[in-house]
Design an enzyme around this catalytic site. Structure first.
Site, PDB file in Angstrom:
ATOM      1  N   HIS A 236      -9.336 -13.238   6.183  1.00 22.13           N
ATOM      2  CA  HIS A 236      -8.313 -13.513   5.175  1.00 22.13           C
ATOM      3  C   HIS A 236      -8.665 -14.772   4.367  1.00 22.13           C
ATOM      4  O   HIS A 236      -8.660 -14.748   3.129  1.00 22.13           O
ATOM      5  CB  HIS A 236      -6.954 -13.693   5.875  1.00 22.13           C
ATOM      6  CG  HIS A 236      -5.818 -13.993   4.957  1.00 22.13           C
ATOM      7  ND1 HIS A 236      -4.979 -13.019   4.482  1.00 22.13           N
ATOM      8  CD2 HIS A 236      -5.374 -15.163   4.431  1.00 22.13           C
ATOM      9  CE1 HIS A 236      -4.059 -13.581   3.695  1.00 22.13           C
ATOM     10  NE2 HIS A 236      -4.290 -14.887   3.651  1.00 22.13           N
ATOM     11  N   GLU A 237      -8.965 -15.858   5.043  1.00 20.29           N
ATOM     12  CA  GLU A 237      -9.226 -17.117   4.331  1.00 20.29           C
ATOM     13  C   GLU A 237     -10.517 -17.070   3.524  1.00 20.29           C
ATOM     14  O   GLU A 237     -10.555 -17.564   2.395  1.00 20.29           O
ATOM     15  CB  GLU A 237      -9.212 -18.308   5.293  1.00 20.29           C
ATOM     16  CG  GLU A 237      -7.875 -18.543   5.975  1.00 20.29           C
ATOM     17  CD  GLU A 237      -6.674 -18.652   5.045  1.00 20.29           C
ATOM     18  OE1 GLU A 237      -6.826 -19.018   3.858  1.00 20.29           O
ATOM     19  OE2 GLU A 237      -5.548 -18.359   5.506  1.00 20.29           O
TER      20      GLU A 237
ATOM     21  N   HIS B 246      -9.862 -15.397   0.285  1.00 22.94           N
ATOM     22  CA  HIS B 246      -9.318 -16.278  -0.750  1.00 22.94           C
ATOM     23  C   HIS B 246     -10.430 -17.035  -1.467  1.00 22.94           C
ATOM     24  O   HIS B 246     -10.399 -17.197  -2.682  1.00 22.94           O
ATOM     25  CB  HIS B 246      -8.316 -17.274  -0.165  1.00 22.94           C
ATOM     26  CG  HIS B 246      -6.968 -16.707   0.126  1.00 22.94           C
ATOM     27  ND1 HIS B 246      -6.276 -15.882  -0.745  1.00 22.94           N
ATOM     28  CD2 HIS B 246      -6.168 -16.860   1.211  1.00 22.94           C
ATOM     29  CE1 HIS B 246      -5.112 -15.563  -0.212  1.00 22.94           C
ATOM     30  NE2 HIS B 246      -5.020 -16.130   0.982  1.00 22.94           N
TER      31      HIS B 246
ATOM     32  N   HIS C 293      -3.110 -12.604  -2.212  1.00 29.56           N
ATOM     33  CA  HIS C 293      -2.408 -11.824  -1.194  1.00 29.56           C
ATOM     34  C   HIS C 293      -2.203 -10.405  -1.677  1.00 29.56           C
ATOM     35  O   HIS C 293      -1.916 -10.166  -2.848  1.00 29.56           O
ATOM     36  CB  HIS C 293      -1.073 -12.475  -0.821  1.00 29.56           C
ATOM     37  CG  HIS C 293      -1.256 -13.696  -0.013  1.00 29.56           C
ATOM     38  ND1 HIS C 293      -0.505 -14.837  -0.200  1.00 29.56           N
ATOM     39  CD2 HIS C 293      -2.118 -13.991   1.000  1.00 29.56           C
ATOM     40  CE1 HIS C 293      -0.897 -15.756   0.668  1.00 29.56           C
ATOM     41  NE2 HIS C 293      -1.864 -15.268   1.394  1.00 29.56           N
ATOM     42  N   CYS C 294      -2.350  -9.461  -0.752  1.00 27.47           N
ATOM     43  CA  CYS C 294      -2.281  -8.033  -1.048  1.00 27.47           C
ATOM     44  C   CYS C 294      -0.920  -7.480  -0.615  1.00 27.47           C
ATOM     45  O   CYS C 294      -0.381  -7.884   0.419  1.00 27.47           O
ATOM     46  CB  CYS C 294      -3.413  -7.322  -0.301  1.00 27.47           C
ATOM     47  SG  CYS C 294      -3.505  -5.549  -0.587  1.00 27.47           S
TER      48      CYS C 294
ATOM     49  N   CYS D 256      -3.726  -4.500   5.063  1.00 28.52           N
ATOM     50  CA  CYS D 256      -4.922  -5.178   4.566  1.00 28.52           C
ATOM     51  C   CYS D 256      -5.023  -6.582   5.170  1.00 28.52           C
ATOM     52  O   CYS D 256      -4.013  -7.273   5.330  1.00 28.52           O
ATOM     53  CB  CYS D 256      -4.864  -5.263   3.039  1.00 28.52           C
ATOM     54  SG  CYS D 256      -6.265  -6.131   2.289  1.00 28.52           S
TER      55      CYS D 256
ATOM     56  N   CYS E 218      -8.381  -3.603   2.391  1.00 29.21           N
ATOM     57  CA  CYS E 218      -8.021  -2.294   1.856  1.00 29.21           C
ATOM     58  C   CYS E 218      -9.034  -1.946   0.754  1.00 29.21           C
ATOM     59  O   CYS E 218      -9.810  -2.805   0.308  1.00 29.21           O
ATOM     60  CB  CYS E 218      -6.602  -2.300   1.310  1.00 29.21           C
ATOM     61  SG  CYS E 218      -6.389  -3.297  -0.192  1.00 29.21           S
TER      62      CYS E 218
ATOM     63  N   CYS F 261      -8.879  -4.294  -2.421  1.00 28.76           N
ATOM     64  CA  CYS F 261      -9.454  -5.635  -2.222  1.00 28.76           C
ATOM     65  C   CYS F 261     -10.962  -5.567  -2.051  1.00 28.76           C
ATOM     66  O   CYS F 261     -11.695  -6.410  -2.559  1.00 28.76           O
ATOM     67  CB  CYS F 261      -8.798  -6.318  -1.027  1.00 28.76           C
ATOM     68  SG  CYS F 261      -7.072  -6.823  -1.339  1.00 28.76           S
TER      69      CYS F 261
END
Length: 173
Positions: free
Chosen positions: A130-131, A134, A140-141, A146, A165, A168
């Site tokens: 996640h990070e 970014h 953010h999705c 995701c 996903c 993304c």
């Protein structure tokens, strides 16, 4: 792309391995682990008994030699007015941070057939993916499955998957 994992504080080898595994699987990147760094004491807020997240990103940027650098730390982090954060990154930045402190809490009421260690490992992989997402410019999705889904609570981390996903994924390839 090369990503450096920068351990800040006493980060177990298993956490480093899981973070590396998640990054390789999702981003097909080269991953290295930098030397362990000291916790930035000037980041400590004695009133909150937590650490500000931003200085950890700066340590990752200085200590890591990758195109992207992710600090991983066991200390409890906060950002601005939030009670806590699992991680923090700046969009299109070179560095980010993930805290494992609150990823170790239980959220399933003991109903899971999986061990606490497996659940914790999944959470580490999801938050590192996640990070770094970014830092690659992903926001953010809306898809709660995701890895880029906003997850302010551990139950939401558990709900999402370790992968991006399709939408993304197309943005980073």
């Amino acid at each position: 792309m090369r990503v450096d994992i920068v351990p800040i504080g006493d980060v177990p080898a298993t956490v480093k391995r899981e973070a590396s595994s998640g990054l390789r699987r999702v981003y097909d990147c080269e991953v290295s682990v930098a030397a362990e760094q000291d916790v930035p004491e000037d980041a400590y807020d004695s009133g909150r008994r937590q650490y500000r997240a931003e200085p950890f990103i700066e340590v990752a940027r200085r200590a890591g030699g990758g195109e992207k650098n992710v600090a991983v730390t066991p200390v409890d982090l906060f950002y601005r007015q939030r009670n806590y954060v699992f991680g923090l990154a700046y969009l299109d930045g070179r560095g980010c941070v993930v805290s494992t402190h609150r990823l170790q809490t239980s959220s399933d009421g003991g109903f899971s057939q999986r061990s606490a260690g497996d659940i914790f490992a999944d959470r580490v992989r999801k938050e590192v993916v996640h990070e770094i997402g970014h830092t690659l410019g992903l926001e953010h999705c809306d898809n709660n499955r995701c890895a880029m889904s906003f997850s302010p609570q551990v139950t939401q981390v558990d709900r999402k998957e370790e992968t991006l996903c399709g939408s993304c994924q197309r943005l980073v390839l």
